[in-house]
Design an enzyme around this catalytic site. Structure first.
Site, PDB file in Angstrom:
ATOM      1  N   HIS A 261      51.923  19.478  45.027  1.00  0.00           N
ATOM      2  CA  HIS A 261      52.454  19.563  46.403  1.00  0.00           C
ATOM      3  C   HIS A 261      52.695  20.983  46.743  1.00  0.00           C
ATOM      4  CE1 HIS A 261      54.003  19.198  50.369  1.00  0.00           C
ATOM      5  NE2 HIS A 261      53.190  18.201  50.718  1.00  0.00           N
ATOM      6  N   ASP A 312      50.059  10.708  48.888  1.00  0.00           N
ATOM      7  CA  ASP A 312      48.830   9.980  48.731  1.00  0.00           C
ATOM      8  C   ASP A 312      48.665   9.121  47.749  1.00  0.00           C
ATOM      9  OD1 ASP A 312      48.075  12.605  50.309  1.00  0.00           O
ATOM     10  OD2 ASP A 312      47.068  11.022  51.174  1.00  0.00           O
TER      11      ASP A 312
HETATM   12  C1  SDX Z   1      49.065  16.136  51.704  1.00  0.00           C
HETATM   13  O1  SDX Z   1      51.342  20.310  53.063  1.00  0.00           O
HETATM   14  C2  SDX Z   1      51.436  19.142  53.209  1.00  0.00           C
HETATM   15  O2  SDX Z   1      52.740  19.010  53.725  1.00  0.00           O
HETATM   16  C3  SDX Z   1      50.599  18.058  52.850  1.00  0.00           C
HETATM   17  C4  SDX Z   1      50.995  16.557  53.099  1.00  0.00           C
HETATM   18  C5  SDX Z   1      51.494  16.287  54.718  1.00  0.00           C
HETATM   19  O3  SDX Z   1      52.378  15.350  54.426  1.00  0.00           O
HETATM   20  O4  SDX Z   1      50.798  16.865  55.594  1.00  0.00           O
HETATM   21  O5  SDX Z   1      52.158  16.335  52.235  1.00  0.00           O
HETATM   22  C6  SDX Z   1      49.836  15.758  52.607  1.00  0.00           C
HETATM   23  O6  SDX Z   1      48.090  16.894  51.911  1.00  0.00           O
HETATM   24  C7  SDX Z   1      49.539  15.807  50.217  1.00  0.00           C
HETATM   25  C8  SDX Z   1      48.416  16.481  49.161  1.00  0.00           C
HETATM   26  C9  SDX Z   1      47.438  15.849  49.188  1.00  0.00           C
HETATM   27  N1  SDX Z   1      46.341  16.337  48.281  1.00  0.00           N
HETATM   28  C10 SDX Z   1      46.201  15.927  47.039  1.00  0.00           C
HETATM   29  O7  SDX Z   1      46.791  14.967  46.187  1.00  0.00           O
HETATM   30  C11 SDX Z   1      44.931  16.661  46.110  1.00  0.00           C
HETATM   31  C12 SDX Z   1      45.447  17.069  44.880  1.00  0.00           C
HETATM   32  N2  SDX Z   1      46.636  18.036  45.038  1.00  0.00           N
HETATM   33  C13 SDX Z   1      46.243  19.470  44.786  1.00  0.00           C
HETATM   34  O8  SDX Z   1      44.920  19.721  45.145  1.00  0.00           O
HETATM   35  C14 SDX Z   1      47.395  20.358  45.048  1.00  0.00           C
HETATM   36  O9  SDX Z   1      48.317  19.930  44.385  1.00  0.00           O
HETATM   37  C15 SDX Z   1      47.660  20.591  46.389  1.00  0.00           C
HETATM   38  C16 SDX Z   1      46.571  21.175  47.212  1.00  0.00           C
HETATM   39  C17 SDX Z   1      48.245  19.572  47.035  1.00  0.00           C
HETATM   40  C18 SDX Z   1      48.838  21.955  46.408  1.00  0.00           C
HETATM   41  O10 SDX Z   1      48.203  22.860  45.702  1.00  0.00           O
HETATM   42  P1  SDX Z   1      48.764  24.232  45.581  1.00  0.00           P
HETATM   43  O11 SDX Z   1      50.288  24.334  46.190  1.00  0.00           O
HETATM   44  O12 SDX Z   1      47.687  25.501  46.214  1.00  0.00           O
HETATM   45  O13 SDX Z   1      48.916  24.353  44.128  1.00  0.00           O
HETATM   46  P2  SDX Z   1      47.934  25.356  43.166  1.00  0.00           P
HETATM   47  O14 SDX Z   1      46.348  24.592  43.460  1.00  0.00           O
HETATM   48  O15 SDX Z   1      48.258  26.708  43.125  1.00  0.00           O
HETATM   49  O16 SDX Z   1      48.070  24.681  41.708  1.00  0.00           O
HETATM   50  C19 SDX Z   1      49.172  24.896  40.988  1.00  0.00           C
HETATM   51  C20 SDX Z   1      48.704  24.470  39.614  1.00  0.00           C
HETATM   52  C21 SDX Z   1      47.449  25.059  39.114  1.00  0.00           C
HETATM   53  O17 SDX Z   1      47.452  24.788  37.676  1.00  0.00           O
HETATM   54  P3  SDX Z   1      46.751  26.240  37.032  1.00  0.00           P
HETATM   55  O18 SDX Z   1      45.336  26.339  37.519  1.00  0.00           O
HETATM   56  O19 SDX Z   1      47.654  27.420  37.570  1.00  0.00           O
HETATM   57  O20 SDX Z   1      46.818  26.121  35.657  1.00  0.00           O
HETATM   58  O21 SDX Z   1      49.017  23.066  39.280  1.00  0.00           O
HETATM   59  C22 SDX Z   1      47.819  22.600  39.241  1.00  0.00           C
HETATM   60  C23 SDX Z   1      46.607  23.694  39.477  1.00  0.00           C
HETATM   61  O22 SDX Z   1      45.377  23.497  38.678  1.00  0.00           O
HETATM   62  N3  SDX Z   1      47.461  21.422  39.999  1.00  0.00           N
HETATM   63  C24 SDX Z   1      46.710  20.369  39.673  1.00  0.00           C
HETATM   64  C25 SDX Z   1      47.097  19.347  40.802  1.00  0.00           C
HETATM   65  N4  SDX Z   1      47.523  20.202  41.661  1.00  0.00           N
HETATM   66  C26 SDX Z   1      47.900  21.188  41.309  1.00  0.00           C
HETATM   67  N5  SDX Z   1      46.075  19.925  38.420  1.00  0.00           N
HETATM   68  C27 SDX Z   1      45.845  18.844  38.553  1.00  0.00           C
HETATM   69  N6  SDX Z   1      45.723  17.631  39.544  1.00  0.00           N
HETATM   70  C28 SDX Z   1      46.279  18.072  40.634  1.00  0.00           C
HETATM   71  N7  SDX Z   1      46.456  17.440  41.700  1.00  0.00           N
END
Ligand code: SDX
Length: 377
Positions: A261, A312
């Site tokens: 998140h 989720d």
């Molecule tokens: C919702 O914003 C809100 O409040 C949204 C929400 C709401 O109520 O409206 O809470 C609802 O959208 C919840 C999120 C649902 N989406 C997912 O579950 C999709 C999977 N999650 C990721 O895509 C991610 O965690 C986000 C998009 C939710 C947040 O991404 P960020 O803050 O942009 O984090 P990032 O992409 O910079 O990741 C940081 C690191 C990375 O590692 P490195 O590449 O630096 O080594 O964490 C890793 C990412 O690869 N990472 C994950 C991951 N989420 C982050 N690795 C594997 N699986 C994941 N889910």
């Protein structure tokens, strides 16, 4: 020398505005709507009471809540012109596309007191009341279910369930849906709410702002994640295979849906509550398969990536156990979040400021214009 402001990709950590509607404490894992902790609201409130809280900034008295329930029940019906439009949409359409198109079209058939011109709480109540009917009108046709019957006696949560699965929900099922709607109602400046506020900040109307939000929520990095969690569970099959499947995906730098998140640095408090409901409904249905698989996936992802579950991860297992089709999960998210979207739009109208950030230009400047005949590729 003028300091050049740093670019914050994705506007990460940028404070764009002040708001009274929702507070997320990402460090302590707390979520607060207008001063009330989500754990208290999930334990004691109802979706319609939470919608009232988001719109008016206070909990309703009994007469105020009864009046809102009556209005939401009375505002569920669709204009016949829109029913005809929905009936003309291909049955293979994505329900989020049906929802986005229908809300946009509805604006043209609305009477002034609840239409986009009102851009008031009346419009907010109309959109909150009508989204389940839009979803059911499309889904019941493609599923071959009988046409929807008026059920003003049902609460919004029970009506949503009845509308989508065509049976009287048990008290436990209706409560599970009510809690899910409470948990999804608002979440500060998430992408879809921000899209709604950007639209409202130009003085565009409420229906246009909600249409922007629906298109934004559809994305799998935002609202679409819970559908993909269920696809992951189907790919894993049994808890014994979880380790192999999850590690394979992580090794390919794939995102595991339902984890991570932008704001929470610890467990999303909504995931905590939905995990309990996934188990509760699973026990009631005699089917803990989803719950057990999810617990295993949680343990692996936390060990391998230090990530926590978000809202989720468990919501899809609850909806599946309630008999809801996977491609209706994100529309259910929208059926709840419309209360938060509209609260934020109304707050934007109260303290309007055109939302217009800048970009740092990194392209060329002062290129000489070459006439077409002289361009060789
Ligand atoms: C919702 O914003 C809100 O409040 C949204 C929400 C709401 O109520 O409206 O809470 C609802 O959208 C919840 C999120 C649902 N989406 C997912 O579950 C999709 C999977 N999650 C990721 O895509 C991610 O965690 C986000 C998009 C939710 C947040 O991404 P960020 O803050 O942009 O984090 P990032 O992409 O910079 O990741 C940081 C690191 C990375 O590692 P490195 O590449 O630096 O080594 O964490 C890793 C990412 O690869 N990472 C994950 C991951 N989420 C982050 N690795 C594997 N699986 C994941 N889910």
């Amino acid at each position: 020398m003028v300091a050049v402001p740093a670019v914050s990709r994705g506007l990460e950590d940028v404070v764009a505005l002040e708001s009274r509607i929702c507070f997320i404490d990402g460090v302590r894992g707390r979520l607060i709507y207008q001063g009330y902790d989500i754990r208290d609201l999930a334990a004691h409130s109802s979706f319609e009471e939470v919608a009232y809280l988001l719109w008016y900034g206070r909990l309703p008295t009994a007469p105020q809540l009864a009046e809102l329930r009556g209005r939401l029940g009375a505002l569920r019906a669709l204009p016949p012109e829109l029913v005809r439009q929905i009936d003309s949409m291909p049955v293979g359409s994505t329900p989020m596309d049906v929802l986005r198109t229908s809300v946009s079209a509805l604006a043209m058939f609305e009477p002034s007191e609840t239409g986009p011109g009102a851009s008031s709480i009346g419009g907010a109540q109309r959109l909150t009341a009508v989204i389940p009917t839009i979803l059911a009108t499309f889904h019941r046709r493609r599923a071959g279910l009988p046409p929807l019957r008026e059920r003003p006696d049902l609460s919004p949560a029970a009506y949503l369930l009845y509308a989508l699965v065509d049976r009287e929900p048990t008290e436990l099922e209706a409560r599970a849906m009510d809690v899910a709607l409470i948990l999804h109602a608002d979440h500060e400046l998430n992408a879809s709410t921000f899209a709604a506020r950007v639209t409202a900040s130009t003085l565009s109307d409420l229906y246009s702002a909600v249409t922007s939000a629906i298109g934004t929520l559809k994305g799998p990095l935002h609202g679409g994640a819970n559908e993909r969690v269920m696809e992951l569970l189907a790919a894993i099959g049994t808890p014994e295979l979880a380790e192999t499947v999850v590690k394979e995906r992580l090794a390919k730098h794939e995102r595991i849906m339902g984890f991570g998140h932008r704001v929470y640095k610890v467990e999303d408090p909504r995931a905590t509550i939905l995990r309990e409901w996934s188990k509760k409904i699973g026990e009631a249905k005699g089917n803990l398969r989803y719950y057990e698989l999810l617990r295993k996936v949680e343990e692996i992802v936390h060990r391998e990536k230090g990530l926590y579950p978000n809202v989720d991860l468990y919501s899809g297992s609850v909806y599946s156990l309630l008999g809801i089709s996977h491609d209706l999960f994100t529309p259910i998210f929208a059926a709840s979040r419309v209360s938060g979207w509209t609260a934020h739009v109304l707050e934007e109208y109260q303290d309007l400021r055109l939302i217009r950030p800048t970009a740092r230009y990194i392209g060329a400047t002062d290129l000489a214009y070459l006439p077409l005949a002289q361009r060789t590729g």
